[in-house]
Scaffold this active site. Structure first.
Site, short mmCIF file in Angstrom:
data_model
loop_
_atom_site.label_atom_id
_atom_site.label_comp_id
_atom_site.label_asym_id
_atom_site.label_seq_id
_atom_site.Cartn_x
_atom_site.Cartn_y
_atom_site.Cartn_z
N TYR A 147 1.10 -0.98 0.10
CA TYR A 147 0.00 -0.31 0.08
C TYR A 147 1.26 1.08 -0.11
CZ TYR A 147 -4.50 -2.08 0.90
OH TYR A 147 -5.94 -2.58 0.25
N LYS A 197 3.48 -16.39 3.59
CA LYS A 197 3.58 -16.82 2.10
C LYS A 197 4.89 -16.66 1.89
CE LYS A 197 1.74 -18.09 -1.87
NZ LYS A 197 0.90 -19.09 -1.62
N ASP A 229 -2.83 -18.50 1.72
CA ASP A 229 -3.99 -19.03 0.55
C ASP A 229 -5.09 -20.19 1.99
OD1 ASP A 229 -2.06 -20.48 0.74
OD2 ASP A 229 -1.81 -20.92 -1.48
N ASP A 253 -5.99 -6.97 4.03
CA ASP A 253 -7.57 -6.46 2.59
C ASP A 253 -8.11 -7.27 3.30
OD1 ASP A 253 -8.33 -3.77 1.82
OD2 ASP A 253 -7.85 -4.57 -0.10
N ASP A 257 -12.00 -8.99 4.35
CA ASP A 257 -13.41 -8.55 3.47
C ASP A 257 -14.32 -10.39 3.41
OD1 ASP A 257 -13.40 -5.82 2.69
OD2 ASP A 257 -13.78 -5.99 1.08
C1 IPM Z 1 -10.21 -1.23 3.72
C2 IPM Z 1 -10.48 -0.88 2.76
C3 IPM Z 1 -9.34 0.11 1.89
C4 IPM Z 1 -8.10 -0.49 2.06
C5 IPM Z 1 -9.97 0.90 1.02
C6 IPM Z 1 -10.80 1.93 0.89
C7 IPM Z 1 -7.83 1.97 0.23
O1 IPM Z 1 -10.84 -1.19 2.12
O2 IPM Z 1 -10.44 -0.31 4.52
O3 IPM Z 1 -9.93 -2.25 3.60
O4 IPM Z 1 -7.98 -1.18 1.19
O5 IPM Z 1 -7.78 -0.64 2.85
MN MN Z 2 -10.94 -3.36 2.57
#
Ligand code: IPM
Ligand code: MN
Length: 367
Positions: A147, A197, A229, A253, A257
């Protein structure tokens, strides 16, 4: 009397409407706790800030955040088409969110993947997989790795376009987040899954070496090393095997999710972003421009972020627990919003009604 100054960054999309519910809760918490006073400071952030001031993280907002004891952030970002109206470097993710993380060095991102039994019906996973519920603390490094590494795009001598992005960590950066993982593990089940990894990435080889070194300072914690993975697979197949998970930025990240996915929605995932001096709190979900303004977004992630703030920034552990219980209580009573539930599955209420119900539950609890 302790006064806490909180910068409120409502942001874009559903941000302002879920923030409204967070403010209701904060007002109630203040009322219930006579020795606590919240000074709330509403400031612009994200696309809304860009269109009003030409900057998505304006100076005034920076100043408000600098002086705040904690920052409560809503959501940022527009749909793809509207995003194109903003120059690339001012688009809210690059122009506001990442600079916010960098400014306060919020290196430790806590994303609870928490599904008590009463919320189990939200999960797409089978009952037998959810078992007695899911309770994972996913800890993501938030200010390093791909990032924030150097980025370069260009054309090589053959006329071919290329891109180069650097994944870089030094041992101090790794050590500080790994320590957080161990400290949290000590307070929980003393088992930490280290996500890596190292069969491909040298960064993971160094990461794992630091984990092993730090384990000597936390000998009671059992470290389980697991490839990222494989961890993704097990999050679906056997999420109850995890308690604390620690990982670098990009892995975090993606897996966080997926954490939202196994709960049934990112709407059930608040988060805390902790720096050495300052922390900010935000829902893990996006700004959902498609449902913005309809009053159907569930404020659980936003109010859960308030609960994390009460606990982690203000030491109000008991009130934080009350707040979690209040929110779960509303779901357990059979109420939900239509972003999370269909007609027939729950009594559907609006964002504001859900917030009111949480407040009513909280108000009924002893302080
Ligand atoms: C999160 C989001 C952010 C990230 C984006 C909006 C830049 O997806 O907080 O997970 O990738 O960190
Ligand atoms: Mn995210």
């Amino acid at each position: 009397m302790t006064t806490y100054n909180i910068a409120l960054l409502a942001g874009d999309g559903i941000g302002p409407e879920v923030m409204k519910e967070a403010v209701k809760v904060l007002n109630l918490v203040e009322e219930r706790n006579a020795d606590v006073n919240f000074e709330l400071n509403d400031v612009l952030f994200g696309a809304a800030a860009y269109f009003a001031t030409g900057k998505s993280f304006p100076e005034e907002t920076k100043a408000a955040c600098d002086k705040a004891d904690a920052i409560l952030k809503g959501t940022i970002g527009l749909n793809h088409e509207d995003s194109q109206k903003i120059p690339v470097d001012e688009q809210p993710e690059r122009g506001a969110l990442l600079p916010l993380r960098r400014r306060y060095n919020t290196y430790a991102n806590f994303r609870p993947v928490y599904l008590p039994k009463g919320l189990a019906h939200f999960s797409p996973l089978k009952e037998s997989v959810v078992g007695d519920g899911i309770d994972i603390m996913l800890i993501r490094e938030l200010v390093g790795g791909l990032y924030f590494g150097e980025k370069e795009t260009g054309t090589d001598s053959d006329g071919k376009r290329y891109v180069r992005e650097v994944l870089e960590y030094d041992e101090d950066q790794i050590r500080q987040i790994v320590r957080v993982g161990f400290e949290v593990s000590m307070k929980r089940k003393k088992v930490m899954h280290n996500i890596h990894k190292s069969n491909v990435l040298k960064s993971s080889v160094l990461w794992n070496a630091i984990v092993e070194e730090e384990n000597k300072n936390f000998p009671e914690v059992e470290v389980v090393n697991i490839l990222v993975d494989a961890a993704a697979t097990y999050l679906c197949l056997k999420p109850t095997m995890f308690d604390v998970m620690v990982m670098e930025n990009m892995f975090g990240d993606i897996l966080s999710d997926q954490g939202g996915g196994i709960l049934g929605s990112l709407g059930l995932m608040p988060s805390a972003c902790k720096g050495p001096k300052k922390s900010y709190y935000e829902p893990s979900h996006g700004s959902a421009p498609d449902i913005a303004g309809k009053g159907i977004a569930n404020p659980y992630s936003m109010i859960g972020s308030v609960a994390l703030m009460l606990e982690m920034s203000f030491g109000m552990d008991k009130e934080a627990k009350n707040l979690w219980a209040a929110m779960q209580g509303v779901f357990e009573d059979g109420y939900s919003t239509s972003d999370l539930s269909k007609e027939g599955e729950a009594n559907l209420v609006s964002t504001a009604e859900f917030g009111d119900m949480v407040c009513a539950k909280l108000a009924a609890m002893p302080v």
